[in-house]
Motif scaffolding. Structure first.
Motif, PDB file in Angstrom:
ATOM      1  N   UNK A  38       2.815   7.366  -6.562  1.00 52.92           N
ATOM      2  CA  UNK A  38       2.996   6.667  -5.293  1.00 52.92           C
ATOM      3  C   UNK A  38       3.797   7.518  -4.319  1.00 52.92           C
ATOM      4  N   UNK A  39       3.203   7.758  -3.146  1.00 45.20           N
ATOM      5  CA  UNK A  39       3.908   8.523  -2.112  1.00 45.20           C
ATOM      6  C   UNK A  39       4.635   7.587  -1.165  1.00 45.20           C
TER       7      UNK A  39
ATOM      8  N   UNK B 234      -7.448   1.336  -6.022  1.00 47.63           N
ATOM      9  CA  UNK B 234      -7.292   2.412  -5.052  1.00 47.63           C
ATOM     10  C   UNK B 234      -8.312   2.225  -3.941  1.00 47.63           C
ATOM     11  N   UNK B 235      -7.967   2.716  -2.774  1.00 49.51           N
ATOM     12  CA  UNK B 235      -8.886   2.645  -1.645  1.00 49.51           C
ATOM     13  C   UNK B 235      -8.718   3.968  -0.902  1.00 49.51           C
ATOM     14  N   UNK B 236      -9.753   4.810  -0.915  1.00 46.90           N
ATOM     15  CA  UNK B 236      -9.624   6.140  -0.344  1.00 46.90           C
ATOM     16  C   UNK B 236      -8.464   6.854  -1.029  1.00 46.90           C
ATOM     17  N   UNK B 237      -7.620   7.474  -0.214  1.00 49.43           N
ATOM     18  CA  UNK B 237      -6.465   8.171  -0.786  1.00 49.43           C
ATOM     19  C   UNK B 237      -5.214   7.287  -0.742  1.00 49.43           C
TER      20      UNK B 237
ATOM     21  N   UNK C 246       0.824  -1.205   0.000  1.00 49.24           N
ATOM     22  CA  UNK C 246       0.000   0.000   0.000  1.00 49.24           C
ATOM     23  C   UNK C 246       0.855   1.251   0.000  1.00 49.24           C
ATOM     24  N   UNK C 247       0.386   2.286  -0.715  1.00 46.68           N
ATOM     25  CA  UNK C 247       1.100   3.567  -0.799  1.00 46.68           C
ATOM     26  C   UNK C 247       0.111   4.707  -0.640  1.00 46.68           C
ATOM     27  N   UNK C 248       0.576   5.803  -0.065  1.00 46.02           N
ATOM     28  CA  UNK C 248      -0.244   7.007  -0.115  1.00 46.02           C
ATOM     29  C   UNK C 248      -0.199   7.539  -1.546  1.00 46.02           C
ATOM     30  N   UNK C 249      -1.163   8.412  -1.874  1.00 47.04           N
ATOM     31  CA  UNK C 249      -1.202   8.977  -3.228  1.00 47.04           C
ATOM     32  C   UNK C 249      -0.595  10.376  -3.213  1.00 47.04           C
ATOM     33  N   UNK C 250       0.316  10.637  -4.131  1.00 47.17           N
ATOM     34  CA  UNK C 250       0.904  11.974  -4.302  1.00 47.17           C
ATOM     35  C   UNK C 250      -0.063  12.808  -5.130  1.00 47.17           C
TER      36      UNK C 250
ATOM     37  N   UNK D 207      -7.950  10.063  -8.414  1.00 43.99           N
ATOM     38  CA  UNK D 207      -8.949   9.072  -8.026  1.00 43.99           C
ATOM     39  C   UNK D 207      -9.093   8.069  -9.150  1.00 43.99           C
ATOM     40  N   UNK D 208      -9.299   6.826  -8.760  1.00 42.24           N
ATOM     41  CA  UNK D 208      -9.580   5.772  -9.750  1.00 42.24           C
ATOM     42  C   UNK D 208     -10.717   4.963  -9.172  1.00 42.24           C
ATOM     43  N   UNK D 209     -11.318   4.110  -9.974  1.00 47.99           N
ATOM     44  CA  UNK D 209     -12.414   3.322  -9.424  1.00 47.99           C
ATOM     45  C   UNK D 209     -11.870   2.234  -8.499  1.00 47.99           C
ATOM     46  N   UNK D 210     -12.762   1.619  -7.739  1.00 46.49           N
ATOM     47  CA  UNK D 210     -12.334   0.642  -6.745  1.00 46.49           C
ATOM     48  C   UNK D 210     -12.164  -0.771  -7.272  1.00 46.49           C
ATOM     49  N   UNK D 211     -12.418  -0.965  -8.549  1.00 40.04           N
ATOM     50  CA  UNK D 211     -12.375  -2.313  -9.100  1.00 40.04           C
ATOM     51  C   UNK D 211     -10.969  -2.895  -9.084  1.00 40.04           C
ATOM     52  N   UNK D 212     -10.896  -4.215  -8.775  1.00 39.82           N
ATOM     53  CA  UNK D 212      -9.572  -4.845  -8.642  1.00 39.82           C
ATOM     54  C   UNK D 212      -9.223  -5.639  -9.892  1.00 39.82           C
TER      55      UNK D 212
END
Ligand code: FDA
Length: 570
Positions: free
Chosen positions: A479-480, A409-412, A321-325, A329-334
């Motif tokens: 990726x942050x 993505x999940x949240x930020x 998992x990474x924070x977002x720089x 936003x992207x959809x939640x689909x995996x």
């Protein structure tokens, strides 16, 4: 018909059971009864909402089996999810629709299962599918591609891209990133070659935006109307009943929801489709298995078949998992997926690759002996080694995908999960009681995660490859901070500690009543018939002889379709 007598009794109205029920009752010539422990989940939003993955976990429709403490993985106990509902595990799974890599199915025949090849299974992949081709606009917006010839259009299972896979630049960013690390765009992962990066389809009814589980595909539209089909919900099968003095099933003993017992008779066959963790338990409870185990519980031996419950396989799943720089936003689909081969995990370091594959090869004989002694030689070390070497060839000679990585993505945050597709670790599942009801409550489930030590190494390489993607442009621009495992995890030993501590089962359990020659520890023949019996079959994930790349359901539907066809040809 007598309400307690049917031609076929199917135990388990799950993913495979409902295929069998549909096809065997189709002509109306035979009467079919399905015995299902769960109930209908047609109106359960945790099931039908395609975005609700995980909502059913821990609820009444999740068997939530516990493993025994895992000896090679910190002695931890894990939860194995499985659906308890009409539709089985297809009602709670991730809906991903990805078939096997073609040489893997050819290996089934090579292992002694005459007639099982990629080309013989192919028509059944198509027969089960109803592909919902995306429109040109959707293709541009969702960045999906497909190859029309690789799909079936008239089958029961609706396959396509859900409406949630909306406008997003994420697959474009990921695609460029994976090209930079050597993976090409794969136009369609369902044609027998999954390698590369792609956006795979789901089992989803796109028009109604609902999950396409086995009940929606194989039961409600047509089977529910078939006069020749009965379904008993909330009813548990305890064991197979036998004719006097012969390995011929006369029926099944069941417990109804009010606790009362009944015997239901089968004129033709009993078909077990209770899933890879339960069908072997039902066989043992019915007197089919290793005499050592059956004697321990005072169960009369009907067939001495020591392979029952052995060979259990699963995969292991870890996540980064990474924070977002910045703003993204992207959809939640995996469904954004990368399938690297073993050599691609080593990028350009061919020396490291060569040295690792020779380490794997030289570790296999000792591991084969270890498994054989653990299972009391139900499968000999020599036979195990032969099948391990076939798997090794698939990875090294055929370069089938070695891992799957999915991105979302999940949240930020940016998230990904990765799993080794073909671990060598083999475990078992056996009864711990002769009388418990439901029988499922009394099983020692032991997948033996990481018991083959190089399986840990591969899962670490996959994790490092996953991190490499996050460190490669353009993904690295987004990726942050790395939250999992975290930048301080760098050495091989740190990775391996983290991997073992934080993995979860990948829920692709299978092979616990394998289709293999009896002399090699097999439980069923190439038609799914249990050796030594006249009329008992197993048709579910238990019989799949080797793990498949891709996800199991597409292959299970095809396997069940083919066995139903073989039964009706005879
Ligand atoms: P399945 O579990 O479908 O059926 C067994 C049935 O038997 C159940 O309905 C059960 O209640 C019933 N039963 C058991 N014991 C009984 C008894 N004693 N009496 C009566 N009934 C009994 N695959 C995939 O292709 N794509 C994916 O995205 C995923 N994702 C995924 C996520 C999760 C969380 C899980 C748990 C699994 C997946 N899978 C998956 C795997 C896939 O869903 C799974 O391998 C198949 O659905 C298994 O099908 P079976 O027919 O073998 O058993």
């Amino acid at each position: 018909v007598d309400a307690l007598t049917y031609d076929y009794i199917i135990v388990g109205g799950g993913t495979c059971g409902l295929v069998m029920a549909n096809r065997l009752s189709q002509s109306g010539a035979s009467s079919v009864l399905v015995i299902e422990a769960g109930s209908s989940v047609l109106n359960n939003s945790a099931v039908f909402d395609p975005t609700a993955y995980g909502a059913a976990f821990g609820s009444a429709i999740d068997w939530a089996f516990k493993t025994v403490p895992q000896a090679a993985a910190d002695q931890k106990t894990h939860t194995l999810r499985a659906g308890k509902a009409l539709g089985g595990t297809s009602t709670i799974n991730g809906m991903s629709y990805v078939r096997a890599q073609s040489p893997q199915i050819d290996a089934w025949q090579q292992a002694g299962n005459t007639g099982w090849t990629w080309s013989s299974l192919w028509p059944y992949y198509l027969k089960s599918e109803s592909f919902q081709a995306p429109s040109a606009v959707d293709m541009i917006q969702t960045h999906v591609t497909y190859s029309a010839a690789e799909h079936g259009y008239n089958g029961p299972v609706k396959v396509g891209w859900s409406v949630e896979q909306s406008n997003s630049t994420y697959p474009v960013i990921l695609n460029e990133t994976f090209q930079a690390v050597g993976l090409q765009w794969n136009t369609d992962t369902n044609g027998g070659d999954e390698r590369g990066f792609s956006v795979y389809p789901l089992m989803v009814d796109r028009e109604n935006n609902v999950r396409e589980d086995a009940a929606r595909a194989y039961y409600y539209p047509s089977a529910a109307k078939a006069k020749s089909l009965a379904v008993w919900l909330n009813t548990t099968a305890n064991k197979i009943l036998w004719k006097r003095g012969a390995p011929t099933a006369s029926g099944v003993q069941v417990t109804f929801s009010n606790g009362s017992l009944a015997e239901v008779r089968a004129k033709k066959e009993v078909i077990l489709s209770a899933g890879a963790l339960i069908s072997p338990i039902l066989l043992e409870r019915s007197g089919i298995g290793s005499p050592t185990i059956l004697n321990k519980y005072g169960i009369d031996i009907v067939v001495d078949l020591p392979g029952v419950g052995e060979g259990l396989q699963d995969q292991v799943n870890n996540g980064l998992g990474y924070t977002i720089e910045g703003n993204f936003t992207a959809n939640g689909s995996k469904t954004f997926v990368a399938y690297p081969t073993l050599s691609q995990l080593f990028s350009n370091d061919s020396e490291a690759y060569d040295s690792f594959i020779s380490k794997v090869k030289s570790s296999l004989p000792a591991y084969a002996s270890q498994v054989a002694s653990r299972n009391n030689n139900a499968t000999s070390a020599a036979d195990l080694l032969t099948s391990f070497n076939m798997q090794y060839d698939l990875l090294v000679k055929f370069q089938v995908p070695a891992a799957e990585l999915i991105f979302y993505t999940s949240g930020q945050t940016l998230q990904s999960q990765h799993w080794t597709l073909l671990p060598f670790s083999r475990g078992s599942v056996h009864i711990t009681s002769a009388t418990a009801s439901p029988p499922n409550a009394a099983a020692a489930i032991d997948p033996q995660y990481f018991s083959f030590a190089p399986d840990v190494d591969v899962q670490v390489f996959v994790g490092e490859f996953n991190r490499l993607a996050f460190h490669t442009q353009p993904l690295s621009d987004l990726a942050g901070t790395e939250q999992s495992p975290g930048a301080s995890t760098t050495s091989a030993s740190q990775w391996s500690r983290w991997t073992k501590k934080n993995f979860r089962p990948n829920y692709h359990v299978m092979s616990s009543a394998a289709m293999l020659p009896r002399s090699k520890g097999g439980v069923v023949d190439p038609t799914g018939k249990v050796y030594g019996t006249n009329n008992v079959r197993v048709v579910d994930a238990s019989i799949v002889p080797f793990q498949v790349c891709g996800h199991l359901t597409s292959t299970l539907y095809a396997v069940a379709e083919r066995i139903a066809d073989l039964m009706q040809q005879n």
